[in-house]
Design a protein around this motif. Structure first.
Motif, PDB file in Angstrom:
ATOM      1  N   ARG A   1      -2.080 -12.735  -8.871  1.00  0.00           N
ATOM      2  CA  ARG A   1      -1.011 -12.116  -9.669  1.00  0.00           C
ATOM      3  C   ARG A   1      -0.816 -10.669  -9.268  1.00  0.00           C
ATOM      4  O   ARG A   1      -1.785  -9.932  -9.049  1.00  0.00           O
ATOM      5  CB  ARG A   1      -1.332 -12.215 -11.155  1.00  0.00           C
ATOM      6  CG  ARG A   1      -1.261 -13.630 -11.710  1.00  0.00           C
ATOM      7  CD  ARG A   1      -1.798 -13.732 -13.110  1.00  0.00           C
ATOM      8  NE  ARG A   1      -1.359 -14.975 -13.754  1.00  0.00           N
ATOM      9  CZ  ARG A   1      -1.765 -15.389 -14.943  1.00  0.00           C
ATOM     10  NH1 ARG A   1      -2.632 -14.655 -15.643  1.00  0.00           N
ATOM     11  NH2 ARG A   1      -1.308 -16.516 -15.455  1.00  0.00           N
ATOM     12  N   LEU A   2       0.442 -10.249  -9.218  1.00  0.00           N
ATOM     13  CA  LEU A   2       0.783  -8.883  -8.818  1.00  0.00           C
ATOM     14  C   LEU A   2       1.936  -8.371  -9.667  1.00  0.00           C
ATOM     15  O   LEU A   2       2.919  -9.075  -9.889  1.00  0.00           O
ATOM     16  CB  LEU A   2       1.209  -8.860  -7.346  1.00  0.00           C
ATOM     17  CG  LEU A   2       1.870  -7.571  -6.832  1.00  0.00           C
ATOM     18  CD1 LEU A   2       0.834  -6.448  -6.704  1.00  0.00           C
ATOM     19  CD2 LEU A   2       2.568  -7.816  -5.495  1.00  0.00           C
ATOM     20  N   ILE A   3       1.813  -7.133 -10.123  1.00  0.00           N
ATOM     21  CA  ILE A   3       2.934  -6.363 -10.645  1.00  0.00           C
ATOM     22  C   ILE A   3       2.909  -5.031  -9.925  1.00  0.00           C
ATOM     23  O   ILE A   3       1.889  -4.313  -9.956  1.00  0.00           O
ATOM     24  CB  ILE A   3       2.857  -6.157 -12.168  1.00  0.00           C
ATOM     25  CG1 ILE A   3       2.863  -7.496 -12.906  1.00  0.00           C
ATOM     26  CG2 ILE A   3       4.019  -5.276 -12.660  1.00  0.00           C
ATOM     27  CD1 ILE A   3       2.673  -7.382 -14.408  1.00  0.00           C
ATOM     28  N   ALA A   4       4.003  -4.691  -9.240  1.00  0.00           N
ATOM     29  CA  ALA A   4       4.060  -3.464  -8.456  1.00  0.00           C
ATOM     30  C   ALA A   4       5.357  -2.724  -8.740  1.00  0.00           C
ATOM     31  O   ALA A   4       6.435  -3.342  -8.789  1.00  0.00           O
ATOM     32  CB  ALA A   4       3.937  -3.770  -6.966  1.00  0.00           C
ATOM     33  N   LEU A   5       5.260  -1.430  -8.898  1.00  0.00           N
ATOM     34  CA  LEU A   5       6.399  -0.560  -9.216  1.00  0.00           C
ATOM     35  C   LEU A   5       6.823   0.174  -7.952  1.00  0.00           C
ATOM     36  O   LEU A   5       5.992   0.844  -7.308  1.00  0.00           O
ATOM     37  CB  LEU A   5       6.024   0.429 -10.309  1.00  0.00           C
ATOM     38  CG  LEU A   5       7.101   1.400 -10.773  1.00  0.00           C
ATOM     39  CD1 LEU A   5       8.175   0.670 -11.561  1.00  0.00           C
ATOM     40  CD2 LEU A   5       6.465   2.509 -11.619  1.00  0.00           C
ATOM     41  N   LYS A   6       8.098   0.072  -7.580  1.00  0.00           N
ATOM     42  CA  LYS A   6       8.595   0.768  -6.394  1.00  0.00           C
ATOM     43  C   LYS A   6       8.779   2.249  -6.686  1.00  0.00           C
ATOM     44  O   LYS A   6       9.391   2.628  -7.670  1.00  0.00           O
ATOM     45  CB  LYS A   6       9.920   0.148  -5.937  1.00  0.00           C
ATOM     46  CG  LYS A   6      10.378   0.700  -4.588  1.00  0.00           C
ATOM     47  CD  LYS A   6      11.538  -0.104  -4.039  1.00  0.00           C
ATOM     48  CE  LYS A   6      11.923   0.354  -2.636  1.00  0.00           C
ATOM     49  NZ  LYS A   6      13.011  -0.469  -2.070  1.00  0.00           N
ATOM     50  N   LEU A   7       8.247   3.075  -5.824  1.00  0.00           N
ATOM     51  CA  LEU A   7       8.303   4.525  -6.020  1.00  0.00           C
ATOM     52  C   LEU A   7       9.620   5.105  -5.500  1.00  0.00           C
ATOM     53  O   LEU A   7      10.324   4.468  -4.729  1.00  0.00           O
ATOM     54  CB  LEU A   7       7.119   5.173  -5.294  1.00  0.00           C
ATOM     55  CG  LEU A   7       5.750   4.720  -5.785  1.00  0.00           C
ATOM     56  CD1 LEU A   7       4.650   5.362  -4.943  1.00  0.00           C
ATOM     57  CD2 LEU A   7       5.549   5.034  -7.260  1.00  0.00           C
TER      58      LEU A   7
ATOM     59  N   ALA B   1       0.818  -1.216   0.000  1.00  0.00           N
ATOM     60  CA  ALA B   1       0.000   0.000   0.000  1.00  0.00           C
ATOM     61  C   ALA B   1       0.850   1.264   0.000  1.00  0.00           C
ATOM     62  O   ALA B   1       0.447   2.294  -0.550  1.00  0.00           O
ATOM     63  CB  ALA B   1      -0.933   0.002   1.209  1.00  0.00           C
ATOM     64  N   GLU B   2       2.026   1.206   0.621  1.00  0.00           N
ATOM     65  CA  GLU B   2       2.896   2.373   0.699  1.00  0.00           C
ATOM     66  C   GLU B   2       4.214   2.099  -0.021  1.00  0.00           C
ATOM     67  O   GLU B   2       4.786   1.020   0.111  1.00  0.00           O
ATOM     68  CB  GLU B   2       3.172   2.742   2.157  1.00  0.00           C
ATOM     69  CG  GLU B   2       1.930   3.150   2.930  1.00  0.00           C
ATOM     70  CD  GLU B   2       2.251   3.582   4.338  1.00  0.00           C
ATOM     71  OE1 GLU B   2       3.448   3.671   4.678  1.00  0.00           O
ATOM     72  OE2 GLU B   2       1.297   3.827   5.107  1.00  0.00           O
ATOM     73  N   GLY B   3       4.655   3.088  -0.757  1.00  0.00           N
ATOM     74  CA  GLY B   3       5.948   2.982  -1.425  1.00  0.00           C
ATOM     75  C   GLY B   3       5.912   2.264  -2.753  1.00  0.00           C
ATOM     76  O   GLY B   3       6.960   2.096  -3.393  1.00  0.00           O
TER      77      GLY B   3
END
Length: 204
Positions: A198-204, A169-171
């Motif tokens: 399934r997940l694709i997440a981009l680090k901020l 949820a954060e970052g």
């Protein structure tokens, strides 16, 4: 969760089979996600027999992988040699792995733990990504229990959308997060109808 020695022996026994038990082709979701990224430095925890590592290397990625199974490592290195690519592959444990390296991408493909160590694992590995790095995850959903296509034997070892949304949820900017029914064709142990998260997440 199995004790480390029991788990090591289980996976060494499985990977000692002559055939590649999950096949030699990459996980389809992983391969599709990788095609949308610029090749860089990739980490693959619990990489088993190396099918995803070898594919990524063939696409120009610098690959680091690890598993606690020596049998899996040996098969991965043989597959890399057969395909004419190079991968880094060390023996290490999911619960204790650490590195000073920061990665452009990291993929967790069917990496299943009990809830508490799983959350710790997700947070630790998220910390190994560079800003702008991508985390790719595919794992079984609790609805997988009872399907003949593999996976844990208890729902608490599986991933839900709600859990992953809370962890990231954060970052992170979540690019994709869903569960769906698919048909697996990944060797003898992942074959048939399945329900995955399934997940694709981009680090901020």
């Amino acid at each position: 969760m199995q004790a480390p020695f029991q788990a090591n022996r289980f996976w060494d026994d499985r990977y000692s089979e002559a055939e590649f038990v999950y096949g030699t082709q990459p996980n389809q979701f992983f391969a599709q996600a990788l095609r949308s990224l610029q090749p860089g430095h990739l980490l693959l925890p619990a990489e088993g027999e190396g099918r995803n590592a070898v594919y990524a290397a063939s696409q120009g990625w610098h690959v680091d992988a690890f598993d606690f199974s020596e049998e899996g490592r040996q098969k991965a290195l043989r597959l890399a040699a057969q395909r004419g690519v190079s991968i880094g592959y060390e023996l290490a444990d999911l619960l204790t792995f650490d590195t000073q390296t920061r990665y452009d991408a990291l993929a967790l493909i069917y990496v299943h733990l009990a809830p508490a160590p799983r959350r710790d694992m997700l947070v630790r590995f998220a910390g190994l990504l560079k800003p702008g790095g991508t985390l790719i995850l595919e794992g079984f959903h609790p609805r997988q229990i009872g399907n003949p296509s593999g996976g844990p034997n208890a729902p608490e070892f599986c991933y839900t959308v709600e859990e992953l949304r809370a962890v990231f949820a954060e970052g992170f900017s979540i690019q994709q997060l869903n569960n769906e029914s698919i048909t697996l064709a990944e060797g003898a142990y992942h074959h048939g109808p399945a329900h995955v998260t399934r997940l694709i997440a981009l680090k901020l």
